[in-house]
Scaffold this motif. Structure first.
Motif, PDB file in Angstrom:
ATOM      1  N   LEU A 418      18.942  23.276  40.093  1.00 31.81           N
ATOM      2  CA  LEU A 418      19.721  22.047  40.019  1.00 31.81           C
ATOM      3  C   LEU A 418      19.131  21.070  39.016  1.00 31.81           C
ATOM      4  N   SER A 419      17.801  20.969  38.986  1.00 40.33           N
ATOM      5  CA  SER A 419      17.194  20.010  38.079  1.00 40.33           C
ATOM      6  C   SER A 419      17.044  20.593  36.677  1.00 40.33           C
ATOM      7  N   ALA A 420      17.302  21.876  36.546  1.00 40.89           N
ATOM      8  CA  ALA A 420      17.113  22.502  35.245  1.00 40.89           C
ATOM      9  C   ALA A 420      18.253  22.163  34.279  1.00 40.89           C
ATOM     10  N   GLY A 421      19.199  21.386  34.757  1.00 44.78           N
ATOM     11  CA  GLY A 421      20.314  20.974  33.889  1.00 44.78           C
ATOM     12  C   GLY A 421      21.290  22.108  33.679  1.00 44.78           C
ATOM     13  N   GLY A 422      22.012  22.127  32.583  1.00 47.75           N
ATOM     14  CA  GLY A 422      22.983  23.183  32.302  1.00 47.75           C
ATOM     15  C   GLY A 422      24.387  22.684  32.536  1.00 47.75           C
ATOM     16  N   ASP A 423      25.280  23.611  32.396  1.00 48.26           N
ATOM     17  CA  ASP A 423      26.673  23.222  32.348  1.00 48.26           C
ATOM     18  C   ASP A 423      27.270  23.149  33.759  1.00 48.26           C
ATOM     19  N   LEU A 424      27.908  22.036  34.045  1.00 45.43           N
ATOM     20  CA  LEU A 424      28.391  21.741  35.397  1.00 45.43           C
ATOM     21  C   LEU A 424      29.404  22.776  35.876  1.00 45.43           C
ATOM     22  N   LYS A 425      30.289  23.170  34.977  1.00 41.56           N
ATOM     23  CA  LYS A 425      31.347  24.086  35.356  1.00 41.56           C
ATOM     24  C   LYS A 425      30.790  25.420  35.864  1.00 41.56           C
ATOM     25  N   SER A 426      29.804  25.947  35.130  1.00 45.23           N
ATOM     26  CA  SER A 426      29.279  27.250  35.566  1.00 45.23           C
ATOM     27  C   SER A 426      28.417  27.115  36.810  1.00 45.23           C
ATOM     28  N   ALA A 427      27.762  25.942  36.974  1.00 41.48           N
ATOM     29  CA  ALA A 427      26.982  25.733  38.202  1.00 41.48           C
ATOM     30  C   ALA A 427      27.914  25.702  39.405  1.00 41.48           C
ATOM     31  N   ILE A 428      29.058  25.023  39.254  1.00 38.04           N
ATOM     32  CA  ILE A 428      30.020  24.947  40.356  1.00 38.04           C
ATOM     33  C   ILE A 428      30.563  26.331  40.665  1.00 38.04           C
ATOM     34  N   SER A 430      29.086  29.186  40.188  1.00 36.86           N
ATOM     35  CA  SER A 430      28.148  30.089  40.863  1.00 36.86           C
ATOM     36  C   SER A 430      27.944  29.665  42.326  1.00 36.86           C
ATOM     37  N   LEU A 431      28.053  28.348  42.591  1.00 35.08           N
ATOM     38  CA  LEU A 431      27.977  27.897  43.981  1.00 35.08           C
ATOM     39  C   LEU A 431      29.181  28.444  44.763  1.00 35.08           C
ATOM     40  N   GLU A 432      30.336  28.348  44.121  1.00 33.57           N
ATOM     41  CA  GLU A 432      31.567  28.841  44.742  1.00 33.57           C
ATOM     42  C   GLU A 432      31.434  30.335  45.075  1.00 33.57           C
ATOM     43  N   GLU A 433      30.943  31.089  44.114  1.00 31.21           N
ATOM     44  CA  GLU A 433      30.823  32.531  44.331  1.00 31.21           C
ATOM     45  C   GLU A 433      29.819  32.862  45.441  1.00 31.21           C
ATOM     46  N   ALA A 434      28.724  32.099  45.443  1.00 31.20           N
ATOM     47  CA  ALA A 434      27.718  32.343  46.487  1.00 31.20           C
ATOM     48  C   ALA A 434      28.321  32.071  47.863  1.00 31.20           C
ATOM     49  N   MET A 435      29.098  30.982  47.960  1.00 35.91           N
ATOM     50  CA  MET A 435      29.709  30.642  49.255  1.00 35.91           C
ATOM     51  C   MET A 435      30.716  31.705  49.675  1.00 35.91           C
ATOM     52  N   ILE A 436      31.462  32.206  48.707  1.00 39.87           N
ATOM     53  CA  ILE A 436      32.448  33.239  49.035  1.00 39.87           C
ATOM     54  C   ILE A 436      31.739  34.501  49.537  1.00 39.87           C
ATOM     55  N   GLY A 455      38.583  27.184  54.009  1.00 40.02           N
ATOM     56  CA  GLY A 455      39.634  26.178  53.882  1.00 40.02           C
ATOM     57  C   GLY A 455      40.483  26.367  52.644  1.00 40.02           C
ATOM     58  N   ILE A 456      40.666  27.585  52.206  1.00 39.71           N
ATOM     59  CA  ILE A 456      41.561  27.850  51.080  1.00 39.71           C
ATOM     60  C   ILE A 456      42.598  28.892  51.515  1.00 39.71           C
ATOM     61  N   SER A 457      43.623  29.075  50.690  1.00 38.63           N
ATOM     62  CA  SER A 457      44.650  30.054  51.054  1.00 38.63           C
ATOM     63  C   SER A 457      44.129  31.461  50.803  1.00 38.63           C
ATOM     64  N   ARG A 458      44.730  32.398  51.505  1.00 44.20           N
ATOM     65  CA  ARG A 458      44.336  33.788  51.325  1.00 44.20           C
ATOM     66  C   ARG A 458      44.583  34.219  49.887  1.00 44.20           C
ATOM     67  N   GLN A 459      45.719  33.753  49.350  1.00 44.77           N
ATOM     68  CA  GLN A 459      46.093  34.078  47.972  1.00 44.77           C
ATOM     69  C   GLN A 459      45.006  33.620  46.996  1.00 44.77           C
ATOM     70  N   SER A 460      44.555  32.383  47.220  1.00 47.80           N
ATOM     71  CA  SER A 460      43.565  31.803  46.314  1.00 47.80           C
ATOM     72  C   SER A 460      42.228  32.559  46.433  1.00 47.80           C
ATOM     73  N   LEU A 461      41.910  32.973  47.664  1.00 48.00           N
ATOM     74  CA  LEU A 461      40.669  33.754  47.848  1.00 48.00           C
ATOM     75  C   LEU A 461      40.767  35.088  47.096  1.00 48.00           C
ATOM     76  N   LEU A 462      41.925  35.744  47.227  1.00 48.53           N
ATOM     77  CA  LEU A 462      42.085  37.046  46.575  1.00 48.53           C
ATOM     78  C   LEU A 462      41.929  36.911  45.051  1.00 48.53           C
ATOM     79  N   GLU A 463      42.464  35.828  44.513  1.00 47.06           N
ATOM     80  CA  GLU A 463      42.335  35.588  43.066  1.00 47.06           C
ATOM     81  C   GLU A 463      40.873  35.445  42.667  1.00 47.06           C
ATOM     82  N   LYS A 464      40.167  34.651  43.474  1.00 45.96           N
ATOM     83  CA  LYS A 464      38.749  34.414  43.155  1.00 45.96           C
ATOM     84  C   LYS A 464      37.946  35.713  43.265  1.00 45.96           C
TER      85      LYS A 464
END
Ligand SMILES: Nc1ncnc2c1ncn2[C@@H]1O[C@H](COP(=O)(O)OP(=O)(O)OP(=O)(O)O)[C@@H](O)[C@H]1O
Ligand SMILES: [Mg+2]
Length: 472
Positions: A418-428, A430-436, A455-464
């Motif tokens: 988190l403190s190492a900086g970097g691009d916000l989009k890819s950090a989000i 990778s957090l999303e993927e870890a949670m999934i 708390g997301i739709s099944r469709q949206s999960l399948l896409e991810k």
């Protein structure tokens, strides 16, 4: 003591003396007579004599010379010499070095000679008895040792978790591959970092095979001293070397009909590599000290945490052996590359250790789970197992297990990226993927439940999941 069970050899060049000796012992012992040392040696080569009683002064070989030579072939028999007073000095050395047990000076009394012989035979009997008992003890020890090894291995196989706990598609894929060979006789090579579960996989293959009711013997190829390797693996015959008081089975013979697990085969010394190749090619072993090969029927599973191909290129591992064991190989990914396994395994050990300590199992808080998922686990499952054991010990029974109980290195790890900086989009992302991954694992791969939890739709999960390359 029943005297007649012993055979005496009486030696004297003068017939009259010989007859007197014979009269002294007649009826009590089996008697053999010789008129010279040479003749006595001949008899000794044919007859299992228990005692020699000889005159010292004879033409040709003297009595002491005879006893000296008899000692080489028959060290355990009684040796008595009859001698004149004047020759006693010559005898001292012979007595001190054990070549002669006793001497009697002439003229000798029949009674004292009979007594001397009886005493000496009794002593000899005790020594022999002692040796017999020592040998019996040693062979009993050898037997116990083998039984012990077998029992210990049996015990281990009972305490190892039966199932490969998993929740990741990576592991599911590997188990699917393995199921294709479990029912066959194919040699399997299991590769992977330390603690990834190579031995557990080997036990899984055995447990799912036709040999499941037979023995599974794991052997660490790098842990056996060089000069014991041959006898440990292939056994030895009685008398093959000093200390081999008993035939001994090696691992291959013990595993006959079952499975042998050659753990850390990359560490096998060159001498062992040659011999292993032979067993694999011929299905037979040659115990040390024998010339008769024996057939063995053993399924082979090998493991390594080294890159065996690189070891071959570096000349440290035989290419021909590599080809023989690399028939069907699986590589178990490190835990950090199959994060879906982390929580199912952690929760398995949470229950396991709580049960062992007789405590109600608590549960990991969401934050603890995140930290467990984010840590790279260089020691893989073994490290995770140890961490959970520690957590169970530290936690209050039945209470939630918060992040403060985790090892510092695990908690610290989280803050680093988190403190190492970097691009916000890819950090989000990778957090999303870890949670999934975590939720999928927790929900036993059930997509609808996972979507609900997140708390997301099944469709949206399948896409991810599709974007993550998750297999359908
Ligand atoms: N999938 C799993 N489920 C449950 N326990 C596991 C799993 N994988 C490994 N373990 C446990 O982790 C520990 C290490 O496993 P194992 O001895 O099989 O690893 P290894 O790869 O042979 O390690 P090493 O390279 O250090 O010999 C064992 O206690 C084993 O029971
Ligand atoms: Mg191992």
């Amino acid at each position: 003591m029943t005297p007649t069970k012993y055979e005496l050899l009486l030696v004297d060049d003068e017939l009259a003396n010989l007859q007197k000796l014979e009269r002294t012992f007649m009826g009590h012992y089996g008697i053999h007579r010789a008129r010279s040392g040479e003749e006595a040696l001949e008899i000794l080569a044919r007859v299992p004599v228990d005692a020699i009683i000889t005159d010292q002064k004879m033409p040709g070989m003297t009595g002491i010379e005879l006893l000296e030579r008899s000692q080489k072939h028959r060290p355990d028999i009684v040796r008595i010499v009859l001698t004149g007073f004047t020759e006693v000095d010559d005898l001292i050395a012979a007595i001190n070095t054990g070549k002669v047990h006793k001497y009697l000076t002439k003229p000798w009394e029949p009674d004292s000679l009979r007594l001397a012989v009886r005493d000496a035979l009794e002593k000899m009997e005790l020594v022999r008895e002692n040796e017999r008992l020592a040998a019996q003890l040693q062979s009993a020890n050898e037997r116990l040792r083998t039984e012990n090894i077998l029992l210990r291995r049996e015990m281990e196989s009972r305490t190892y978790p039966r199932a490969m706990i998993h929740g990741s598609p990576e592991m599911e894929h590997i188990l699917g591959l393995l199921r294709r060979v479990t029912g066959t006789e194919t040699t399997v090579l299991v590769q992977g970092e330390t603690g990834t579960g190579k031995e557990l996989i080997a036990r899984f293959i055995h447990a799912e095979s036709n040999r499941k009711d037979r023995i599974f013997i794991p052997v660490n190829c790098g842990a056996i001293p060089k000069d014991l390797v041959e006898s440990e693996f292939f056994g030895h015959a009685k008398g093959a070397f000093t200390g081999a008081t008993q035939d001994k089975k090696g691992y291959f013979e013990m595993a006959d009909g079952g499975t042998i697990f050659l753990d850390e085969i990359g560490e096998a010394p060159p001498e062992l590599q040659v011999k292993l190749l032979r067993v694999i090619q011929e299905n037979e072993i040659m115990p040390v000290g024998t010339h008769q090969p024996r057939k063995v029927d053993v399924r082979l599973i090998a493991s390594t945490n080294r890159d065996l191909r690189a070891e071959v290129e570096a000349g440290r591992f035989r290419q021909d052996l590599f080809f023989r064991i690399n028939v069907f190989s699986v590589t178990i990914p490190p835990l950090r590359e199959r994060t879906g396994d982390i929580l199912p395994i952690a929760e398995f050990f949470l229950r396991h250790y709580s049960l062992k300590l007789n405590r109600p199992p608590g549960h990991f808080t969401a934050e603890t789970r995140q930290l467990l998922l984010g840590y790279p686990w260089p020691g893989n499952v073994r490290e995770l197992q140890n961490e959970v054991e520690r957590l169970v010990l530290m936690a209050e029974p039945g209470k939630p297990i918060g992040p403060e109980l985790l090892g510092d290195h695990i908690r610290r790890h989280h803050t680093a990226p988190l403190s190492a900086g970097g691009d916000l989009k890819s950090a989000i992302r990778s957090l999303e993927e870890a949670m999934i991954r975590e939720t999928m694992a927790r929900c036993g791969q059930n997509r609808s439940r996972t979507a609900r939890e997140l708390g997301i739709s099944r469709q949206s999960l399948l896409e991810k999941l599709r974007r993550m390359g998750w297999p359908d």
